[in-house]
Write an enzyme that holds these catalytic residues in place. Structure first.
Site, PDB file in Angstrom:
ATOM      1  N   TYR A 147      16.474 -39.170 -10.443  1.00  0.00           N
ATOM      2  CA  TYR A 147      17.731 -38.432 -10.355  1.00  0.00           C
ATOM      3  C   TYR A 147      18.549 -39.036  -9.216  1.00  0.00           C
ATOM      4  O   TYR A 147      18.012 -39.416  -8.190  1.00  0.00           O
ATOM      5  CB  TYR A 147      17.476 -36.934 -10.054  1.00  0.00           C
ATOM      6  CG  TYR A 147      18.768 -36.164  -9.911  1.00  0.00           C
ATOM      7  CD1 TYR A 147      19.479 -35.765 -11.025  1.00  0.00           C
ATOM      8  CD2 TYR A 147      19.302 -35.909  -8.654  1.00  0.00           C
ATOM      9  CE1 TYR A 147      20.694 -35.108 -10.892  1.00  0.00           C
ATOM     10  CE2 TYR A 147      20.514 -35.259  -8.503  1.00  0.00           C
ATOM     11  CZ  TYR A 147      21.206 -34.855  -9.634  1.00  0.00           C
ATOM     12  OH  TYR A 147      22.400 -34.228  -9.487  1.00  0.00           O
TER      13      TYR A 147
ATOM     14  N   HIS B 259      27.718 -40.890  12.073  1.00  0.00           N
ATOM     15  CA  HIS B 259      27.462 -39.781  12.984  1.00  0.00           C
ATOM     16  C   HIS B 259      27.933 -38.511  12.274  1.00  0.00           C
ATOM     17  O   HIS B 259      28.874 -37.841  12.707  1.00  0.00           O
ATOM     18  CB  HIS B 259      28.184 -39.989  14.312  1.00  0.00           C
ATOM     19  CG  HIS B 259      27.699 -41.189  15.068  1.00  0.00           C
ATOM     20  ND1 HIS B 259      28.123 -41.501  16.343  1.00  0.00           N
ATOM     21  CD2 HIS B 259      26.801 -42.153  14.734  1.00  0.00           C
ATOM     22  CE1 HIS B 259      27.504 -42.611  16.756  1.00  0.00           C
ATOM     23  NE2 HIS B 259      26.710 -43.031  15.783  1.00  0.00           N
TER      24      HIS B 259
ATOM     25  N   HIS C 286      21.841 -38.902  17.925  1.00  0.00           N
ATOM     26  CA  HIS C 286      22.646 -40.017  17.435  1.00  0.00           C
ATOM     27  C   HIS C 286      23.296 -39.727  16.071  1.00  0.00           C
ATOM     28  O   HIS C 286      24.509 -39.534  16.018  1.00  0.00           O
ATOM     29  CB  HIS C 286      21.751 -41.268  17.404  1.00  0.00           C
ATOM     30  CG  HIS C 286      22.466 -42.550  17.178  1.00  0.00           C
ATOM     31  ND1 HIS C 286      21.956 -43.766  17.555  1.00  0.00           N
ATOM     32  CD2 HIS C 286      23.647 -42.823  16.573  1.00  0.00           C
ATOM     33  CE1 HIS C 286      22.804 -44.723  17.221  1.00  0.00           C
ATOM     34  NE2 HIS C 286      23.835 -44.174  16.622  1.00  0.00           N
TER      35      HIS C 286
ATOM     36  N   TYR D  17      15.277 -27.740  -2.676  1.00  0.00           N
ATOM     37  CA  TYR D  17      14.572 -28.779  -3.449  1.00  0.00           C
ATOM     38  C   TYR D  17      15.230 -30.152  -3.332  1.00  0.00           C
ATOM     39  O   TYR D  17      14.583 -31.192  -3.498  1.00  0.00           O
ATOM     40  CB  TYR D  17      14.403 -28.347  -4.913  1.00  0.00           C
ATOM     41  CG  TYR D  17      15.641 -28.474  -5.760  1.00  0.00           C
ATOM     42  CD1 TYR D  17      15.952 -29.695  -6.377  1.00  0.00           C
ATOM     43  CD2 TYR D  17      16.500 -27.399  -5.949  1.00  0.00           C
ATOM     44  CE1 TYR D  17      17.092 -29.831  -7.143  1.00  0.00           C
ATOM     45  CE2 TYR D  17      17.649 -27.531  -6.720  1.00  0.00           C
ATOM     46  CZ  TYR D  17      17.938 -28.739  -7.310  1.00  0.00           C
ATOM     47  OH  TYR D  17      19.068 -28.889  -8.062  1.00  0.00           O
TER      48      TYR D  17
ATOM     49  N   GLU E 145      24.755 -52.015  15.754  1.00  0.00           N
ATOM     50  CA  GLU E 145      23.508 -51.596  15.107  1.00  0.00           C
ATOM     51  C   GLU E 145      22.996 -52.624  14.106  1.00  0.00           C
ATOM     52  O   GLU E 145      22.243 -52.288  13.199  1.00  0.00           O
ATOM     53  CB  GLU E 145      23.715 -50.236  14.411  1.00  0.00           C
ATOM     54  CG  GLU E 145      24.075 -49.105  15.341  1.00  0.00           C
ATOM     55  CD  GLU E 145      23.020 -48.771  16.393  1.00  0.00           C
ATOM     56  OE1 GLU E 145      22.013 -49.504  16.501  1.00  0.00           O
ATOM     57  OE2 GLU E 145      23.208 -47.795  17.111  1.00  0.00           O
TER      58      GLU E 145
ATOM     59  N   HIS F 169      25.143 -45.958   8.013  1.00  0.00           N
ATOM     60  CA  HIS F 169      24.883 -45.198   9.237  1.00  0.00           C
ATOM     61  C   HIS F 169      26.153 -44.446   9.586  1.00  0.00           C
ATOM     62  O   HIS F 169      27.246 -45.033   9.578  1.00  0.00           O
ATOM     63  CB  HIS F 169      24.500 -46.145  10.380  1.00  0.00           C
ATOM     64  CG  HIS F 169      24.493 -45.488  11.731  1.00  0.00           C
ATOM     65  ND1 HIS F 169      23.726 -44.391  12.013  1.00  0.00           N
ATOM     66  CD2 HIS F 169      25.175 -45.762  12.862  1.00  0.00           C
ATOM     67  CE1 HIS F 169      23.924 -44.022  13.279  1.00  0.00           C
ATOM     68  NE2 HIS F 169      24.811 -44.840  13.817  1.00  0.00           N
TER      69      HIS F 169
HETATM   70  P1  13P Z   1      29.676 -50.255  16.002  1.00  0.00           P
HETATM   71  O1  13P Z   1      31.167 -50.040  16.099  1.00  0.00           O
HETATM   72  O2  13P Z   1      29.222 -51.394  16.862  1.00  0.00           O
HETATM   73  O3  13P Z   1      29.217 -50.351  14.582  1.00  0.00           O
HETATM   74  O4  13P Z   1      28.914 -49.046  16.674  1.00  0.00           O
HETATM   75  C1  13P Z   1      29.033 -47.756  16.329  1.00  0.00           C
HETATM   76  C2  13P Z   1      27.833 -46.935  16.644  1.00  0.00           C
HETATM   77  O5  13P Z   1      27.933 -45.758  16.603  1.00  0.00           O
HETATM   78  C3  13P Z   1      26.542 -47.424  16.963  1.00  0.00           C
HETATM   79  O6  13P Z   1      25.579 -46.428  16.694  1.00  0.00           O
END
Ligand code: 13P
Length: 215
Positions: free
Chosen positions: A211, A97, A158, A116, A76, A95
């Site tokens: 905040y 999941h 995702h 809120y 990513e 990022h």
């Molecule tokens: P990487 O291990 O390449 O960071 O990928 C994980 C992933 O979930 C991509 O969305």
């Protein structure tokens, strides 16, 4: 506050990766984290279990796409680079999941103003970026659009992206958004939650700016 050295940043990325898995925000190597550095960013390598990472495994990626390091960058890397390039105020991108964020993302459900605290991501909702194949320019474009005026978004089918001026703040926000997603998921099981009105959210926005996690 003193400036983080490159080594500090490399270690902070690994610590945050370990912490996001320990706390259930993420599992396996499905997340990735970057911190702005010089004319580019330091970023997790692709598909290496976090427990095995050492500071030298973190990859440097120039804004021009050049890679310095002994591993390939996260798949990513595009959205990490594009977000840091487009959002000068951002110092870090997380990022994950995250389970409840991902449930909502699969169902293409933006988080409306049901609490809120939605305002901590910059507005009265948390959007879902339309699905695109992972690692693509299209996904990066969709994410940037969903982040317009916001510091977090969901990615359809995702997961979650959270950004912050610092990595601590981005991690704090990622946890807050996951908590909101869990709350919204719980509300949906009971019925249709009432949303705060635009006027109520404006009032929150005026009060809440500033905040956040104090580092
Ligand atoms: P990487 O291990 O390449 O960071 O990928 C994980 C992933 O979930 C991509 O969305």
């Amino acid at each position: 506050m003193t400036e983080m050295t490159e080594q500090d940043k490399r270690r902070a990325i690994i610590d945050a990766c370990l912490s996001m898995n320990r706390t259930g925000l993420n599992s396996g190597t499905s997340g990735n984290i970057s911190i702005r550095h010089g004319d580019g960013l330091l970023l997790t390598p692709t598909a290496i279990p976090y427990e095995r990472l050492t500071p030298e495994d973190i990859v440097f990626l120039g804004m021009d796409g050049r890679v310095e390091g002994r591993h390939n960058p996260s798949s990513e890397w595009r959205f990490h680079r594009d977000i840091l390039a487009a959002r000068p105020e951002a110092g870090a991108v997380v990022h994950a999941h995250a389970p409840f964020c991902t449930v909502l993302a699969i169902m293409n459900r933006p988080i409306p103003p049901i609490h809120y605290m939605v305002a901590v991501a910059g507005g009265s909702d948390i959007r879902v970026a339309p699905y695109a194949l992972y690692g693509t320019e299209e996904l990066s474009r969709n994410a940037l659009a969903a982040l317009e005026g916001r510091t977090a978004c969901l990615l359809e089918h995702h997961g979650l992206i959270a950004i912050g001026t610092t990595l601590d703040k981005a991690m704090w926000l990622a946890h807050e958004v996951e908590a909101l997603a869990r709350q919204y998921h719980g509300c949906l099981a009971l019925g249709t939650p009432r949303e705060l009105s635009p006027a109520q959210m404006d009032e929150v926005m005026a009060k809440i700016s500033g905040y956040g996690h104090q580092g």
